[in-house]
Write an enzyme that holds these catalytic residues in place. Structure first.
Site, PDB file in Angstrom:
ATOM      1  N   HIS A  30       2.139   6.643   2.912  1.00  0.00           N
ATOM      2  CA  HIS A  30       1.513   7.965   2.890  1.00  0.00           C
ATOM      3  C   HIS A  30       2.185   8.945   3.839  1.00  0.00           C
ATOM      4  O   HIS A  30       3.135   8.593   4.548  1.00  0.00           O
ATOM      5  CB  HIS A  30       0.004   7.866   3.125  1.00  0.00           C
ATOM      6  CG  HIS A  30      -0.370   7.192   4.410  1.00  0.00           C
ATOM      7  ND1 HIS A  30      -0.077   7.734   5.625  1.00  0.00           N
ATOM      8  CD2 HIS A  30      -1.022   6.031   4.652  1.00  0.00           C
ATOM      9  CE1 HIS A  30      -0.539   6.942   6.580  1.00  0.00           C
ATOM     10  NE2 HIS A  30      -1.111   5.883   6.008  1.00  0.00           N
ATOM     11  N   HIS A  83       3.060   8.039   7.324  1.00  0.00           N
ATOM     12  CA  HIS A  83       4.258   7.219   7.509  1.00  0.00           C
ATOM     13  C   HIS A  83       5.509   8.080   7.395  1.00  0.00           C
ATOM     14  O   HIS A  83       6.482   7.864   8.117  1.00  0.00           O
ATOM     15  CB  HIS A  83       4.293   6.097   6.475  1.00  0.00           C
ATOM     16  CG  HIS A  83       3.105   5.176   6.544  1.00  0.00           C
ATOM     17  ND1 HIS A  83       2.317   4.895   5.462  1.00  0.00           N
ATOM     18  CD2 HIS A  83       2.569   4.511   7.584  1.00  0.00           C
ATOM     19  CE1 HIS A  83       1.345   4.066   5.828  1.00  0.00           C
ATOM     20  NE2 HIS A  83       1.472   3.822   7.113  1.00  0.00           N
ATOM     21  N   LYS A 124       0.855  -1.191   0.000  1.00  0.00           N
ATOM     22  CA  LYS A 124       0.000   0.000   0.000  1.00  0.00           C
ATOM     23  C   LYS A 124       0.887   1.237   0.000  1.00  0.00           C
ATOM     24  O   LYS A 124       2.052   1.158   0.384  1.00  0.00           O
ATOM     25  CB  LYS A 124      -0.885  -0.008   1.243  1.00  0.00           C
ATOM     26  CG  LYS A 124      -1.890  -1.138   1.224  1.00  0.00           C
ATOM     27  CD  LYS A 124      -3.095  -0.757   2.041  1.00  0.00           C
ATOM     28  CE  LYS A 124      -3.899  -1.985   2.397  1.00  0.00           C
ATOM     29  NZ  LYS A 124      -4.454  -1.888   3.722  1.00  0.00           N
TER      30      LYS A 124
END
Ligand code: ARG
Length: 646
Positions: free
Chosen positions: A171, A174, A168
């Protein structure tokens, strides 16, 4: 009392110093922090003259953000003496004896102000910095379990941060967690803690069944090896598209069945059709695949493990660009079923959890924590959730590490999640464990994307910013030609830009991801900070002096206000660093560094090096080299790599 720092060690490129010297004042380390010499002195002198316990005074002496307010101040009401503050301040000021180290104190309002005698200060500070170098400001004694007895060992801290989800996007949450967490790990390291940097990956759940399934259709071995993170995401997006497409007809059928049922019509034919669709759907295949992973099917696990290992390998490289090296790659997949089962049992026994519609929940409103609402611990189908794994994880970590403190660096969006986790830990009867844990949160970054507007992986972002910095650098052809490895330098400058922008405000404030603003040399930006460092390096180079000869400089020659104020600012660094362990805000350090570099840049015209008398030149060079050292040390704790040229 030994005269200097006895131990100086390097931990992951960060140097720190400790001392065996003890003082009667708690937290006082004059051989590591020059300002402590003055604290000790003022406390003793004032205590003696006014009949106050020096220990009490020592503790109340505060450092200042503005030099014009003094080097240390004492808010007199804090002494707890029953007298009008103004009168008391007046009295204390009058009683303070003549001193070699500090000027006669003054008072403003309720504050006594102490200004250090500058001649000695300049000498002490510069000599100390030139000697301690990378270790200046650090203090390994702070991390000792027992400050008076090093044999009892260091305190241990787990810093859990970054924690992206495999396949994933990485983003903005993170990114911030990575930057702030890396900084906190450095901070505790230079104060002598035993730091464990832990990455808690999102690497478990039905989506990994889906990914494995999707890989059969869309997977490409070569792409996987070359760029696992982007390729897995690609596969994930593609298979999700199919799931969404299949979902349409399934939903439709379900609605038709529902309508028929309401009219009491026969819907068995439709039901058969639905069952067929569901059975053949990718979603169902993913569920079954994940079930086989949960059941420990080696074949199913092997593929997942490969994805995980390859992703971690790639992450390691990216983290290295940010000067981060994790000690542990943990993750949701690593939490043992036994730990979760043990937790359910403890919760049940303690009367924390209850049955609700076939699921197990915790109703916090019944346990004095109204705001935390309710949380599901075990789903109807018996499977655990994100929260459940965290409960298992917290107990496993306690067992494995016996830490003194654990920090979770996670976005404020998960405030509730972590509050629930800590509350459950406490309710299970692990009060001490809960107390050792802290959630370090932060606000959102708005608009993080690359210039092409494509996928947002950390690597892509960093490349993009580096490209932009490379363009900026090329504009100054003359300088550009002197930079040895411009690509590497632009990479470092890009990373600095992103990180400084992130660390500028208080953590809890969000900000807009602004490529132009962060890469600008105007204002308090990353490039400005790097420029300040590179300029100091260039002064050293151009002076033709050897920094190892600066010890012989006659520092009495530093008489200008600019020089003295700069030295006073440099003296504050150990206190600023220590204060950061209380705020846990990178901006505490950053604000100081900008204040210091501003003071520097206003000095260049006044305190010239090239063209000055040799003696003066040497003294000024010692001052500038000290400033460079402090800037370097501050940048390193923040996780930045100071450049020599740019
Ligand atoms: N992987 C999670 C996410 O992306 C963050 C994990 C935070 N740490 C934790 N112990 N829950 O949202």
């Amino acid at each position: 009392m030994s005269s200097a720092a006895d131990i100086s060690t390097a931990v992951e490129g960060l140097t720190l110093q400790s001392t065996s010297e003890t003082s009667k004042f708690p937290n006082c380390y004059p051989t590591l922090n020059p300002v402590d010499i003055y604290r000790e002195h003022i406390a003793e002198k004032l205590g003696e003259a006014a009949g106050i316990d020096p220990i009490k005074i020592y503790d109340r002496l505060q450092w200042t953000n503005q030099l014009e307010k003094g080097d240390l101040t004492l808010p007199v009401p804090s002494l707890g003496i029953k007298k009008k503050p103004q009168e008391l301040a007046q009295e204390l000021v009058e009683k303070f004896p003549e001193s070699d180290l500090v000027e006669p104190p003054t008072f403003v309002g309720i504050h006594m102000q102490f200004f250090f005698k500058t001649k000695d200060l300049t000498k002490t500070v510069i000599e100390r910095i030139l000697k301690d170098k990378d270790a200046f400001g650090t203090n390994g004694n702070q991390g000792l379990r027992d400050p008076t007895d090093p044999s009892k060992g260091k305190k241990k801290i787990i810093v859990e941060f970054s924690s992206p989800n495999i396949a994933k996007p990485f983003h903005a949450g993170h990114l911030r967690s990575t930057i702030i967490g890396g900084f906190l790990a450095n901070l505790y390291t230079v104060f002598g803690w035993d730091v464990i940097k832990m990455n808690y990956l999102g690497d478990w759940g039905k989506q990994y069944g889906l990914l494995a399934d999707g890989y059969k259709y869309f997977g490409d071995e070569q792409k996987l090896l070359a760029d696992p993170i982007n390729h897995l995401f690609d596969v994930y997006v593609k298979i999700n598209k199919i799931v969404a497409e299949q979902d349409g007809p399934i939903k439709e059928l379900k609605e038709q069945i529902k309508a028929k049922k309401e009219k009491n019509e026969d819907c068995s034919a439709l039901q058969t059709e639905l069952d067929k669709l569901v059975d053949a759907s990718e979603d169902e295949k993913a569920r079954r695949y994940f079930k086989s992973m949960e059941d420990g099917n080696e074949d199913a696990l092997a593929l997942w493990r490969r994805f995980r290992d390859l992703s971690i390998k790639k992450y390691r490289e990216t983290y290295a660009r940010l000067n981060i090296d994790f000690d542990v790659y943990s993750g949701e997949s690593q939490i043992k079923n036994e730990s979760m089962t043990a937790a359910y049992q403890t919760m049940e026994k303690a009367g924390v959890s209850e049955q609700s519609d076939g699921a197990v929940i915790v109703d916090f409103t019944k346990h004095g924590a109204k705001k935390l609402g309710k949380a599901i611990i075990v789903r109807k189908d018996g499977t655990p959730l994100y929260l459940t794994r965290d409960i298992g994880a917290i107990t496993e970590r306690e067992e494995a590490y016996h830490f003194d403190k654990m920090i979770y660096v996670v976005a404020a969006q998960q405030d509730l999640h972590l509050a629930q986790l800590f509350k459950i830990t406490e309710l299970m009867g692990y009060k001490d464990l809960a107390k050792k844990c802290e959630h370090i949160n932060f606000g959102m970054v708005r608009g993080m994307s690359t210039r092409k507007g494509t996928v947002k992986f950390l690597d892509d972002i960093l490349h993009d910013v580096a490209d932009k910095m490379h363009e900026v650098m090329k504009k100054n052809t003359e300088k550009y030609e002197q930079v040895q490895d411009p690509v590497k330098t632009s990479d470092i400058l890009g990373i600095t830009s992103v990180m400084v922008q992130d660390m500028t405000g208080k953590r809890i404030n969000g900000y807009d991801f602004n490529l132009d603003a962060m890469t600008s040399f105007e204002g308090d930006t990353g490039p400005y900070l790097q420029y300040a460092h590179a300029r100091l390096c260039s002064i050293v180079r151009k002076s033709g002096l050897d920094v190892n000869d600066l010890g012989s400089a006659n520092l009495d020659l530093l008489t200008e206000k600019h020089a003295i104020d700069l030295a006073r600012t440099l003296a504050q660094w150990p206190d600023v660093l220590l204060n950061t362990t209380r705020t846990l805000e990178p901006t505490t350090i950053l604000t100081y560094l900008f204040r210091m570099t501003h003071s520097l840049s206003s000095s260049y015209d006044v305190l010239k090096v090239v063209g000055s008398e040799p003696e003066v030149k040497l003294a000024r060079m010692a001052l500038y080299e000290s400033a460079r050292q402090v800037l370097h040390n501050g940048m390193r704790v923040l996780g930045l790599s100071p450049v020599q040229r740019m």
